[in-house]
Design a protein around this motif. Structure first.
Motif, PDB file in Angstrom:
ATOM      1  N   GLN A 171       0.827  -1.190   0.000  1.00 24.40           N
ATOM      2  CA  GLN A 171       0.000   0.000   0.000  1.00 24.40           C
ATOM      3  C   GLN A 171       0.870   1.252   0.000  1.00 24.40           C
ATOM      4  O   GLN A 171       1.922   1.286   0.628  1.00 24.40           O
ATOM      5  CB  GLN A 171      -0.889   0.011   1.249  1.00 24.40           C
ATOM      6  CG  GLN A 171      -1.839  -1.157   1.343  1.00 24.40           C
ATOM      7  CD  GLN A 171      -1.186  -2.399   1.928  1.00 24.40           C
ATOM      8  OE1 GLN A 171      -0.160  -2.301   2.589  1.00 24.40           O
ATOM      9  NE2 GLN A 171      -1.752  -3.554   1.654  1.00 24.40           N
ATOM     10  N   THR A 172       0.424   2.257  -0.711  1.00 28.07           N
ATOM     11  CA  THR A 172       1.137   3.533  -0.730  1.00 28.07           C
ATOM     12  C   THR A 172       0.126   4.660  -0.600  1.00 28.07           C
ATOM     13  O   THR A 172      -1.034   4.526  -0.989  1.00 28.07           O
ATOM     14  CB  THR A 172       1.948   3.728  -2.010  1.00 28.07           C
ATOM     15  OG1 THR A 172       1.068   3.592  -3.139  1.00 28.07           O
ATOM     16  CG2 THR A 172       3.070   2.719  -2.126  1.00 28.07           C
ATOM     17  N   ILE A 173       0.587   5.754  -0.053  1.00 26.14           N
ATOM     18  CA  ILE A 173      -0.251   6.939   0.089  1.00 26.14           C
ATOM     19  C   ILE A 173       0.460   8.115  -0.540  1.00 26.14           C
ATOM     20  O   ILE A 173       1.656   8.318  -0.316  1.00 26.14           O
ATOM     21  CB  ILE A 173      -0.587   7.207   1.574  1.00 26.14           C
ATOM     22  CG1 ILE A 173      -1.449   8.468   1.713  1.00 26.14           C
ATOM     23  CG2 ILE A 173       0.648   7.266   2.450  1.00 26.14           C
ATOM     24  CD1 ILE A 173      -2.047   8.639   3.107  1.00 26.14           C
ATOM     25  N   HIS A 174      -0.268   8.849  -1.357  1.00 29.04           N
ATOM     26  CA  HIS A 174       0.296   9.986  -2.059  1.00 29.04           C
ATOM     27  C   HIS A 174      -0.426  11.246  -1.620  1.00 29.04           C
ATOM     28  O   HIS A 174      -1.656  11.283  -1.560  1.00 29.04           O
ATOM     29  CB  HIS A 174       0.146   9.819  -3.571  1.00 29.04           C
ATOM     30  CG  HIS A 174       0.796   8.568  -4.087  1.00 29.04           C
ATOM     31  ND1 HIS A 174       2.147   8.483  -4.321  1.00 29.04           N
ATOM     32  CD2 HIS A 174       0.274   7.361  -4.399  1.00 29.04           C
ATOM     33  CE1 HIS A 174       2.430   7.269  -4.764  1.00 29.04           C
ATOM     34  NE2 HIS A 174       1.315   6.562  -4.820  1.00 29.04           N
ATOM     35  N   GLN A 175       0.350  12.270  -1.371  1.00 34.67           N
ATOM     36  CA  GLN A 175      -0.214  13.530  -0.913  1.00 34.67           C
ATOM     37  C   GLN A 175       0.478  14.654  -1.662  1.00 34.67           C
ATOM     38  O   GLN A 175       1.704  14.686  -1.733  1.00 34.67           O
ATOM     39  CB  GLN A 175       0.014  13.654   0.599  1.00 34.67           C
ATOM     40  CG  GLN A 175      -0.712  14.773   1.261  1.00 34.67           C
ATOM     41  CD  GLN A 175      -0.437  14.864   2.743  1.00 34.67           C
ATOM     42  OE1 GLN A 175      -0.015  13.913   3.400  1.00 34.67           O
ATOM     43  NE2 GLN A 175      -0.680  16.037   3.292  1.00 34.67           N
ATOM     44  N   TRP A 176      -0.308  15.583  -2.175  1.00 33.38           N
ATOM     45  CA  TRP A 176       0.308  16.697  -2.888  1.00 33.38           C
ATOM     46  C   TRP A 176      -0.565  17.939  -2.812  1.00 33.38           C
ATOM     47  O   TRP A 176      -1.743  17.853  -2.495  1.00 33.38           O
ATOM     48  CB  TRP A 176       0.562  16.337  -4.360  1.00 33.38           C
ATOM     49  CG  TRP A 176      -0.661  16.129  -5.188  1.00 33.38           C
ATOM     50  CD1 TRP A 176      -1.328  17.036  -5.935  1.00 33.38           C
ATOM     51  CD2 TRP A 176      -1.348  14.896  -5.376  1.00 33.38           C
ATOM     52  NE1 TRP A 176      -2.392  16.453  -6.557  1.00 33.38           N
ATOM     53  CE2 TRP A 176      -2.426  15.135  -6.235  1.00 33.38           C
ATOM     54  CE3 TRP A 176      -1.163  13.594  -4.856  1.00 33.38           C
ATOM     55  CZ2 TRP A 176      -3.308  14.122  -6.625  1.00 33.38           C
ATOM     56  CZ3 TRP A 176      -2.049  12.605  -5.242  1.00 33.38           C
ATOM     57  CH2 TRP A 176      -3.113  12.875  -6.108  1.00 33.38           C
ATOM     58  N   PRO A 177       0.069  19.133  -2.978  1.00 28.96           N
ATOM     59  CA  PRO A 177       1.496  19.322  -3.218  1.00 28.96           C
ATOM     60  C   PRO A 177       2.320  19.203  -1.945  1.00 28.96           C
ATOM     61  O   PRO A 177       1.752  19.152  -0.861  1.00 28.96           O
ATOM     62  CB  PRO A 177       1.551  20.752  -3.762  1.00 28.96           C
ATOM     63  CG  PRO A 177       0.421  21.445  -3.085  1.00 28.96           C
ATOM     64  CD  PRO A 177      -0.671  20.413  -2.966  1.00 28.96           C
ATOM     65  N   ALA A 178       3.612  19.192  -2.048  1.00 27.14           N
ATOM     66  CA  ALA A 178       4.473  19.102  -0.879  1.00 27.14           C
ATOM     67  C   ALA A 178       4.529  20.428  -0.141  1.00 27.14           C
ATOM     68  O   ALA A 178       4.588  20.464   1.087  1.00 27.14           O
ATOM     69  CB  ALA A 178       5.880  18.668  -1.288  1.00 27.14           C
ATOM     70  N   VAL A 222      -4.748   6.829  -1.919  1.00 28.06           N
ATOM     71  CA  VAL A 222      -4.162   5.611  -1.380  1.00 28.06           C
ATOM     72  C   VAL A 222      -4.238   4.543  -2.450  1.00 28.06           C
ATOM     73  O   VAL A 222      -5.254   4.412  -3.139  1.00 28.06           O
ATOM     74  CB  VAL A 222      -4.901   5.160  -0.111  1.00 28.06           C
ATOM     75  CG1 VAL A 222      -4.284   3.876   0.447  1.00 28.06           C
ATOM     76  CG2 VAL A 222      -4.878   6.256   0.943  1.00 28.06           C
ATOM     77  N   GLU A 223      -3.179   3.766  -2.576  1.00 28.68           N
ATOM     78  CA  GLU A 223      -3.143   2.673  -3.531  1.00 28.68           C
ATOM     79  C   GLU A 223      -2.879   1.359  -2.826  1.00 28.68           C
ATOM     80  O   GLU A 223      -2.240   1.322  -1.775  1.00 28.68           O
ATOM     81  CB  GLU A 223      -2.042   2.929  -4.568  1.00 28.68           C
ATOM     82  CG  GLU A 223      -2.272   4.153  -5.440  1.00 28.68           C
ATOM     83  CD  GLU A 223      -1.123   4.381  -6.408  1.00 28.68           C
ATOM     84  OE1 GLU A 223      -0.124   3.642  -6.340  1.00 28.68           O
ATOM     85  OE2 GLU A 223      -1.232   5.307  -7.241  1.00 28.68           O
ATOM     86  N   GLY A 224      -3.387   0.289  -3.391  1.00 34.04           N
ATOM     87  CA  GLY A 224      -3.078  -1.041  -2.887  1.00 34.04           C
ATOM     88  C   GLY A 224      -3.982  -1.539  -1.789  1.00 34.04           C
ATOM     89  O   GLY A 224      -3.690  -2.574  -1.177  1.00 34.04           O
ATOM     90  N   THR A 225      -5.092  -0.862  -1.547  1.00 35.47           N
ATOM     91  CA  THR A 225      -6.039  -1.315  -0.542  1.00 35.47           C
ATOM     92  C   THR A 225      -7.418  -0.813  -0.945  1.00 35.47           C
ATOM     93  O   THR A 225      -7.548   0.061  -1.795  1.00 35.47           O
ATOM     94  CB  THR A 225      -5.663  -0.810   0.858  1.00 35.47           C
ATOM     95  OG1 THR A 225      -6.514  -1.435   1.836  1.00 35.47           O
ATOM     96  CG2 THR A 225      -5.816   0.696   0.966  1.00 35.47           C
ATOM     97  N   SER A 226      -8.443  -1.367  -0.344  1.00 39.81           N
ATOM     98  CA  SER A 226      -9.792  -0.908  -0.645  1.00 39.81           C
ATOM     99  C   SER A 226     -10.515  -0.577   0.650  1.00 39.81           C
ATOM    100  O   SER A 226     -10.223  -1.122   1.712  1.00 39.81           O
ATOM    101  CB  SER A 226     -10.561  -1.980  -1.422  1.00 39.81           C
ATOM    102  OG  SER A 226     -10.635  -3.175  -0.667  1.00 39.81           O
ATOM    103  N   ASN A 227     -11.459   0.364   0.532  1.00 43.44           N
ATOM    104  CA  ASN A 227     -12.262   0.817   1.658  1.00 43.44           C
ATOM    105  C   ASN A 227     -11.416   1.186   2.885  1.00 43.44           C
ATOM    106  O   ASN A 227     -11.701   0.741   3.998  1.00 43.44           O
ATOM    107  CB  ASN A 227     -13.290  -0.252   2.056  1.00 43.44           C
ATOM    108  CG  ASN A 227     -14.360   0.316   2.963  1.00 43.44           C
ATOM    109  OD1 ASN A 227     -14.706   1.493   2.871  1.00 43.44           O
ATOM    110  ND2 ASN A 227     -14.858  -0.502   3.877  1.00 43.44           N
ATOM    111  N   PRO A 228     -10.391   1.996   2.670  1.00 45.67           N
ATOM    112  CA  PRO A 228      -9.589   2.403   3.842  1.00 45.67           C
ATOM    113  C   PRO A 228     -10.323   3.455   4.660  1.00 45.67           C
ATOM    114  O   PRO A 228     -11.196   4.155   4.157  1.00 45.67           O
ATOM    115  CB  PRO A 228      -8.334   2.999   3.201  1.00 45.67           C
ATOM    116  CG  PRO A 228      -8.842   3.590   1.925  1.00 45.67           C
ATOM    117  CD  PRO A 228      -9.917   2.643   1.440  1.00 45.67           C
TER     118      PRO A 228
END
Lengths: 115, 111
Positions: A2-9, A25-31
């Motif tokens: 799983q990865t989490i992306h946040q932008w902008p920095a 969020v990638e790699g998971t469902s219903n987080p």
């Protein structure tokens, strides 16, 4: 994994301007998804959390709002920024099905300066 | 939600063992104890979680006495890179009851 992306920095915005911070969020469902704010040298303040699409709880009344248009997307918005909105904004996720302890995984954060 | 109390700051030297204690007198039966580490300008990172007795992983150990009213995070042989803020959280369940981070303990490791 799983990865989490946040932008902008980083973001510098004038007072009264709108705000939109995005988190996915990638790699998971219903987080479960969370937005925090951290003032300089202080602890984390929980702003919003969401257990599902269109299920968002607000922890602190303010001029910020959150939306979850998709299962793994969480957006923090404001129509008019205030000076006091400056800070370090963090997005986090946890497994929605996890009953034991609710471990949260954080993004890299967005440093917002309102001038 | 159980309220936690931690020391505001601690100082140590490289190679020493550091123990950070968190008090949570009103911990509930189904609450877990979770510790996070945060470096400047980064998001907190999960370190360790436990329910009772002792838990150990490659990073730290967590000691929880029988009454569970406190817990101690133990960092063996700290290095300069362990300088960070450490948060203790107590709670249970899913995001229906989101946990709250306190002010944490600022650990400063000296050479």
């Amino acid at each position: 994994s799983q990865t989490i992306h946040q932008w902008p920095a980083t973001l510098v915005q004038p007072v009264g301007s709108p705000l939109s911070l995005e988190c996915t969020v990638e790699g998971t469902s219903n987080p479960n998804l969370y937005w925090y704010r951290q003032a300089a040298g202080r602890g984390l303040q929980l702003l919003f959390y969401s257990i599902g699409i269109d299920q968002i709880s607000s922890e602190v009344p303010q001029n910020l709002s959150a939306s979850r248009p998709q299962d793994r997307q969480f957006i923090l918005s404001s129509k008019k920024l205030l000076l006091s909105d400056s800070g370090f904004y963090l997005c986090a996720w946890s497994r929605g099905s996890e009953l034991a302890g609710n471990i949260q995984y954080f993004g890299a954060g967005t440093r917002l300066s309102v001038l | 939600l159980a309220k936690t109390t931690q020391p505001i700051s601690m100082d140590s030297y490289e190679g020493q063992e550091v123990n950070i204690t968190c008090s949570h007198n009103n911990i509930a039966t189904n609450d877990y104890i979770t510790w996070y580490q945060q470096f400047p300008s980064q998001g907190p990172r999960f370190i360790i979680q436990g329910y009772k007795t002792k838990v150990t992983n490659e990073v730290a150990s967590l000691f929880i006495p029988a009454d569970r009213k406190s817990s101690t995070l133990s960092l063996p042989r700290v290095s300069l890179s362990d300088t960070a803020v450490y948060y203790c959280l107590v709670g249970a369940g899913t995001g229906r009851r989101a946990l709250t981070f306190g002010s944490g303990t600022r650990l400063q490791v000296q050479p």
